[in-house]
Scaffold this motif. Structure first.
Motif, PDB file in Angstrom:
ATOM      1  N   ASN A 278      30.341  19.001 -33.020  1.00 45.07           N
ATOM      2  CA  ASN A 278      29.682  18.109 -33.986  1.00 45.07           C
ATOM      3  C   ASN A 278      30.240  18.283 -35.381  1.00 45.07           C
ATOM      4  O   ASN A 278      30.270  17.366 -36.181  1.00 45.07           O
ATOM      5  N   LYS A 279      30.602  19.510 -35.670  1.00 42.70           N
ATOM      6  CA  LYS A 279      31.012  19.880 -37.025  1.00 42.70           C
ATOM      7  C   LYS A 279      32.132  20.871 -36.821  1.00 42.70           C
ATOM      8  O   LYS A 279      31.933  21.891 -36.145  1.00 42.70           O
TER       9      LYS A 279
ATOM     10  N   TYR B 202      32.817  16.040 -39.918  1.00 43.83           N
ATOM     11  CA  TYR B 202      31.653  15.775 -39.068  1.00 43.83           C
ATOM     12  C   TYR B 202      31.551  14.278 -38.780  1.00 43.83           C
ATOM     13  O   TYR B 202      32.139  13.473 -39.492  1.00 43.83           O
ATOM     14  N   LYS B 203      30.805  13.934 -37.758  1.00 39.89           N
ATOM     15  CA  LYS B 203      30.588  12.526 -37.368  1.00 39.89           C
ATOM     16  C   LYS B 203      31.898  11.729 -37.365  1.00 39.89           C
ATOM     17  O   LYS B 203      31.930  10.603 -37.907  1.00 39.89           O
ATOM     18  N   GLN B 206      32.179   7.959 -36.672  1.00 38.73           N
ATOM     19  CA  GLN B 206      30.843   7.490 -36.293  1.00 38.73           C
ATOM     20  C   GLN B 206      29.891   7.426 -37.476  1.00 38.73           C
ATOM     21  O   GLN B 206      28.692   7.242 -37.295  1.00 38.73           O
ATOM     22  N   HIS B 207      30.406   7.584 -38.683  1.00 37.05           N
ATOM     23  CA  HIS B 207      29.496   7.598 -39.823  1.00 37.05           C
ATOM     24  C   HIS B 207      28.967   6.183 -40.096  1.00 37.05           C
ATOM     25  O   HIS B 207      29.720   5.219 -40.107  1.00 37.05           O
TER      26      HIS B 207
END
Lengths: 344, 344, 344, 344
Positions: A278-279, B202-203, B206-207
């Motif tokens: 995820n990160k 992160y993401k 998908q942000h």
């Protein structure tokens, strides 16, 4: 092994000491200095008390030839004046600076704004990206240890470029580094109050690691297009995260990219491909010699985002230098380098 | 003006209070809560003692209609349930969440994974990127205040896209944010020990700000290509630095890019074009409503690197919301927003 | 008011500019330099672009006398050479350095290791701890603005010492400061990589603020015992937290201590007594002119722990200097100083 | 040795894994969990990929008795329910929580607000401050590994108290800790945006380490006065710096204090006395098992300032636990613990 370190008071030198202290083959470690001869090292760096209390030695040619290995971890332009005369004199030479990396002296002059090393020395130097140049490293007298940014970038991109899975003419690399990469010399740029709570871009399109990356892409993947590469300073001490963006060759999938990386590094102990996360950050590898890589395809744009993290002082400097030393001496690559990442 | 704030205990709400406290037209500021009615606000946030000691009020439709402005600074999905019935009932509505930004409800569903606002409310909402939508904002009953990332990205790219100086089909945006953008709710992702000394992506792809940026590029520059946009968390509290990479249209020079930006924002008090700089970072704008932009062309690759910085809580949230309020009430845009950046 | 600032490129100077920019009585602000005359200030500090684009002026006696106020924010020993000849020449003088704080020139020599200011100037200087010296400040030509540590310590201890609630012979003060207190000059001590992830004690028992605190305790509370005072550097930019430990006089309760503080500062807008709190830190006052104080008695040891926090650059330097200017000019103390703490 | 770790997903557990991975006597390391049985550990903590890929095991009495050592690194109150029945069943037990440290169950109840361990288990537990209790540790079945703060405080104060060089009735201890001491569970107190750029005091006079310190001072130095002890959170991940202030017994000199420390720890490999230093901080020991101590006398007040630094996760937790294991198994104390401090 008898090991000499020139430039021990810099961060690369300190990290060599940290890692070599527990290296089972390091019988003796001596530190050399151009300006602080006779100083007890642990008086300056008290964290080394009881660990490394020896005095700094003066740099003298005859003395240096008695070692099995000499590491130079010095500012640009310094090892150029020390190492050429030592080639073939006995010790294996491992240079952590940029002085012997660029094969074309004109590139060095242009990007470093200094006089290059003599061509004969440049010819003999071997680029020390361990996972890609092991055979040559084993035979080398002089190793040009890669820069921190190039290490993070090349390990993640070379397999994909070599397999022609991404388009070499359309690559953008956005790199973020902790501040220790700028070394131990105080400056406005690394002054705490102006660095803390600040993320900044610097040396835009002018970083001396650009020609190094391009030369290695040509050398190991046979591609010659220029790259776009920028560098950012983030408020932390250690770590590099390089985010690379590349257009995919047609019909290439995320699975193919991940598999190409996994296969290429299946037998390389320090490169890990992280599939689900995820990160994904630099704390993955803090204090260790790992380079971790994560890839994600964006079907909306047909581009891949390729992310790699290293500890700039370990895999990006002292750790890889020791890895290269291990290769030169035919011992297991991981000897003395099995530190587990701190994570927190 | 009588001002109501819903969601005052979040960071957007706290920043609204900080900035509105010195706004000369703010006669009265009331805070509304869904769960902590009656709590004296400065008991929870002691830094506001003697500044804002009022008690939190319950959210009731009839009470809200008595205000001149209502700000909602709430998690996704909350203002959808509050604002539609207030449209046209009296107060100007300014929503800091993402609930009213995406015109297409399917986009909201896909990227936010929640139920979208009613179409009639979405139609009436006006995207509050002040420098690009001032006329519509002036008339609007409901303003969808832009996200923090979109603000940084759009202000720097729109003039270049609109003038067709860069190729809209080949844009990569690498954004870095301080941790306050993630709000005040504790989580593993924002836990100090795992965030400090760590730069992370992160993401990936998908942000939820991706469709917002694309919609605005279409709206204000008429371009429709998808973008590559990634987000990184860096160990600092405030600030966004967005580095965008774009292929240049043929024969475009750095001077043209810089001039296009300077001309476009010649009368916009909060956008500054920084021409010469060695190190360009988020501390430029810390605590202020500025968006600073710096552009550099790489002649080797024919790409431009376009960098913009904002304070995510000010120009990226509460500051821009107040700027929009000022526009709606026909007072000078800069009223109450003339804070000088802290820099250190 | 026409305001001159000498030493504008330091952090005290930058903070004066930040705060004075929105001061309603500041008609004109000029910056003076000894070494960079003619430089456009916002070229060096680009965060001030469009805010403060004037050029630096050379320091000339005749020019300085035309101002209503002169602030000096210079390293130790510099204002000694500038201000004495300006006393009585017209402008009110406010010195942010330590040059005019210690009444006894021998103390200055001992603790600063420099030549002291002339005795006649020292006699005329008034110690600018606003809440304790307002009448004298109003009349003063030359104000010695307090040090950052003394401000935090004195505001919290003086009421308790003056009321004889704590034992002045048994006081220990442990102070922690952000790094901006060390100024803008790069050094090993403030180099990011050696300051980040490090809490350190420095100048043990030798900090030049020790005699300043003792002199003020004598002046305002009539006590003469030496104090134990140490200073620590913590990895943040702004903020001081001073934790003081004092033996209680017999039968004194926590309530008495808290009440003494509340009563003493009932009419002082910048001192707040925080009664209930789980975690009490410097973010309470970040960017603002507040000094917040919290007291807790330990019945097991009959000692009080007295904690105070300030922003070292605001209440500990530029903010208090402006507060003093306001007093000198008979305007409300809070004019231009109503910034709400940033908290995050 | 076969080693079991209960509570592996906390920071103490992660640090045990980091350090034990390179311990030459650790044949096998198994991780136990109460809630995540079957999870592959490196899926949760990807930094351990290729290092520790085993699955978590369920906690079952019969299984646990097969190990040579069991470490428990669990929240307060958990090991109380696990360890008593294992005493004497085979494995050496080392508890990193506070459950078995306080000999008086009423103290535990008062300071931890939980039910204490059974008295029979408390009687058998041995306080694991290695340098002061080695003989007992060697024989112990159950070791109560010291808290992080007590370790830093006791190592620096015990020799001076035992030799009666400082006055035990007049001791103030001001401790500063990195945030990892608060563990891996997210909370407002450890939320990045409220912890970064903030130094805070917490749990004033109520920290559960107070009775632990007092008990050990009584046990090892025979002194019984209560101490004043406070704890602060500073914005860094690792490290504790404890500053202690003590009145000197008459005619005691700095040299005597330093010598008392040097003599006491002459044969203790992990305690270093640093005599000369300008800046003494936690980066001295980062990532290592050292406790470094520095003492300075203030002749003006006849008090000593005694400063000690540790890495709270190493000497303050997992490192000391392994040091105790080494003692129990009669191997060199330093086995597996020779990590050099990272410093930067």
């Amino acid at each position: 092994m008898k090991i000499g370190i020139i430039g021990a008071t810099g961060y690369g030198g300190l990290e060599l000491i940290r890692l070599l202290h527990n290296h089972p083959e390091a019988e003796r470690i001596d530190l050399f200095t151009s300006s602080e001869e006779g100083m007890q090292f642990s008086n300056k760096y008290t964290h080394l008390m009881n660990i490394y209390d020896q005095k700094l030695l003066a740099i003298e040619h005859n003395r240096l030839t008695e070692y099995d290995v000499i590491f130079t971890s010095t500012p640009s332009g310094v090892s150029t004046g020390i190492l050429p005369s030592l080639i073939g004199s006995g010790p294996k030479l491992i240079d952590l600076s940029g002085d012997f990396r660029l094969k074309n002296p004109l590139d060095y002059e242009q990007w470093y704004q200094k006089a290059p090393a003599p061509p004969t020395a440049l010819e003999k130097s071997v680029y020390g990206l361990t996972e890609w140049n092991e055979a040559a490293i084993q035979q080398a007298d002089l190793i040009a240890n890669p820069g921190c940014y190039p290490t993070a970038v090349l390990l993640s991109l070379l397999p994909l470029l070599k397999e022609n899975l991404i388009d070499s003419t359309n690559i953008v690399i956005d790199a973020k580094s902790g501040v220790s990469g700028a070394g131990n010399k105080p400056s406005q740029m690394t002054h705490f109050s102006e660095t803390n709570e600040n993320t900044a871009i610097y040396k835009i399109h002018q970083h001396q690691h650009i020609p190094e990356i391009e030369q290695a892409i040509n050398m190991f993947a046979g591609q010659t297009s220029p790259i776009t590469f920028t560098t950012h300073l983030v408020p932390m001490t250690r770590g590099i995260l390089a985010t690379s963006y590349a257009a995919l060759q047609s019909n290439v999938t995320e699975r193919q990219l991940t598999n190409a990386l996994k296969e290429r590094y299946a037998y390389d102990p320090f490169v890990r491909i992280i599939e689900e996360t995820n990160k994904f950050g630099t704390n993955q590898v803090y204090g260790s010699n790992f380079c971790d890589i994560h890839v994600k395809v964006d079907p909306r744009t047909n581009r891949a985002t390729i992310v790699s993290v290293i500890d700039n002082l370990v895999k990006g400097a002292a750790g890889q230098a020791i890895q290269n030393m291990n290769v030169q001496f035919n011992i297991d690559q991981t000897t003395g380098l099995q530190q587990v990442p701190l994570f927190i």
